[in-house]
Motif scaffolding. Structure first.
Motif: not given
Length: 435
Positions: A72, A77, A81, A92, A97-98, A309, A312
């Motif tokens: 991440l 990644g 997640v 995160y 990151h999310l 993610n 993603a």
């Protein structure tokens, strides 16, 4: 009307081109070969056969936490997640990151499907980022064969619990089967149980939200009581540090121990170990340990969180996976049949009758009773879900110093409070749903 049109537009925009099957990746935590088979057979393979738009690929990683963090931070990644809990996922979220799940949640009805407290737990600054894979709590398992033999009744309060422990001790029976050999993190489980079931939900909530210090008398008294039980030899018969879960489950299943205060992941252990001895087990909520705590009452925890993610490659496909996992009753009940205690998806749509004869009725009863308790607000707060990481780490290490006589319960809770207040100021405390 505008929100509905937006949701419909999102759904339309997510529809993949015909014939173009897209891959969705999910990195899963460590699992045994049999557990891997359960996940693949009951979910991954069935999901892949159910449609032709997406193909789910799952990878099991014994070092998931470190692998995921590295990926991440590098902007890569998996699409889905998975973390060990809210405290692990919070950084995160804070570091971007999310992906916010609000649009998916509206389009798929997740806000209505999941228990409200779970939606609150997964939200940060007004946006939904996390869905719980399962939820868990601590309960009191007991050897029913042993209880029936001696005419003992499951306890509902501290006086009854201690009378039972004394009666067992007099018979040479270990009151509480427990230990931490090979898994030091287990230390936080009795701490969590005693804090909740002595101090009660309201005091726990006040402390988690900064309204009450953790070194207030009610919390110190909880640790004093836990230490008293340890010093009497009630926890593992004086062998706490040398007993693995296999050891103490064997003690319980053979009647050499009478009870265990354990997490609901232990439902799978009860079936395995008692199946070898032919004795019977059952469970009840942990007794109220003071006038501050109610009964029945369950300290709530999240076994793992699922997110999408921000980087993603296929976020829409990841959302479809999360939707099927939380919507398909047959998938959920089959996962619980084969891996009880680890797939209790916290949704409104399940109750004991949905499990039919797939699972042990004692387990089905737990799923329904805890869901009802959570919906009614009769829940507390496990250390591993609601406490920030540094505080949690100190609890795991520091309680051993209490048991070994190196510090007092007061000194222990003074330090817990100091670390917690630092993390509260730093914004590291996970969300605490309003009561």
């Amino acid at each position: 009307m505008g929100a509905l049109l937006l949701a419909l537009a999102l759904v339309i925009s997510w529809a993949p081109l015909a014939g173009a099957q897209e891959t969705v990746t999910w990195w899963y935590e460590n699992a045994t070969p049999d557990q891997e088979r359960i996940v693949r057979t009951n979910f991954v393979d069935r999901f892949n056969r159910s449609q032709s738009d997406y193909r789910l690929e799952i990878r099991f990683d014994p070092n998931l936490e470190n692998t995921l963090r590295t990926a991440l931070l590098a902007g890569t990644g998996p699409d889905i997640v998975m973390t060990h809990g809210i405290a692990y996922a919070l950084p995160y979220i804070q570091n971007g990151h999310l992906l916010p799940l609000d649009g998916y949640a509206e389009a798929y009805g997740w806000y209505d499907r999941f228990l409200p407290v779970m939606v609150q737990l997964g939200s940060y600054n007004g946006h939904l980022y996390l869905l719980p894979k399962s939820y868990e709590s601590m309960v009191l398992f007991y050897n029913k064969t042993l209880f029936d033999k001696h005419g003992w009744k499951p306890p509902t309060n501290r006086a009854e619990l201690e009378a039972l422990a004394e009666a067992m001790e007099a018979q040479g029976i270990i009151p509480f089967a427990t230990g931490n050999a090979g898994f030091r993190v287990a230390n936080e489980q009795p701490v969590s149980a005693f804090l909740n079931h002595y101090a009660g939900a309201e005091n726990m909530y006040k402390a988690l939200t900064g309204q009450l210090p953790w070194n207030a008398p009610v919390f110190v008294e909880a640790i004093e009581l836990l230490n008293e039980y340890y010093q009497k030899g009630w926890l593992g018969g004086g062998n706490y540090f040398s007993l693995t879960y296999e050891d103490y489950c064997t003690l319980l299943a053979t009647g050499r121990a009478g009870m265990t205060i354990n997490g609901t992941w232990a439902f799978q252990w009860m079936t395995d170990f008692f199946g070898q001895t032919g004795q019977e087990w059952d469970w009840v909520p942990i007794p109220a340990l003071s006038e501050h705590a109610g009964y029945p009452f369950y300290d709530l925890g999240i076994g793992a969180t699922l997110s999408i993610n921000k980087a993603a490659k296929n976020p829409d496909g990841a959302a479809v996976v999360l939707d099927v996992l939380s919507a398909d009753k047959e998938i959920i009940t089959d996962l619980n049949r084969d891996w009880p205690g680890d797939w209790i998806v916290p949704v409104h749509t399940l109750d004991a009758k949905d499990f039919g004869d797939k699972t042990d009725p004692r387990y089905a009863r737990y799923v329904e009773e805890v869901a009802d308790a959570v919906a009614a607000g009769n829940y507390g707060y496990t250390v591993w879900t609601f406490f920030p990481p540094r505080t949690e780490s100190y609890i795991i290490e520091g309680i051993e110093q209490v048991w070994l006589g190196q510090i007092t319960p007061q000194q222990f809770m003074d330090r817990v409070n100091q670390i917690f207040q630092e993390e509260l100021q730093a914004g590291a405390v996970p969300p605490t749903p309003a009561r």
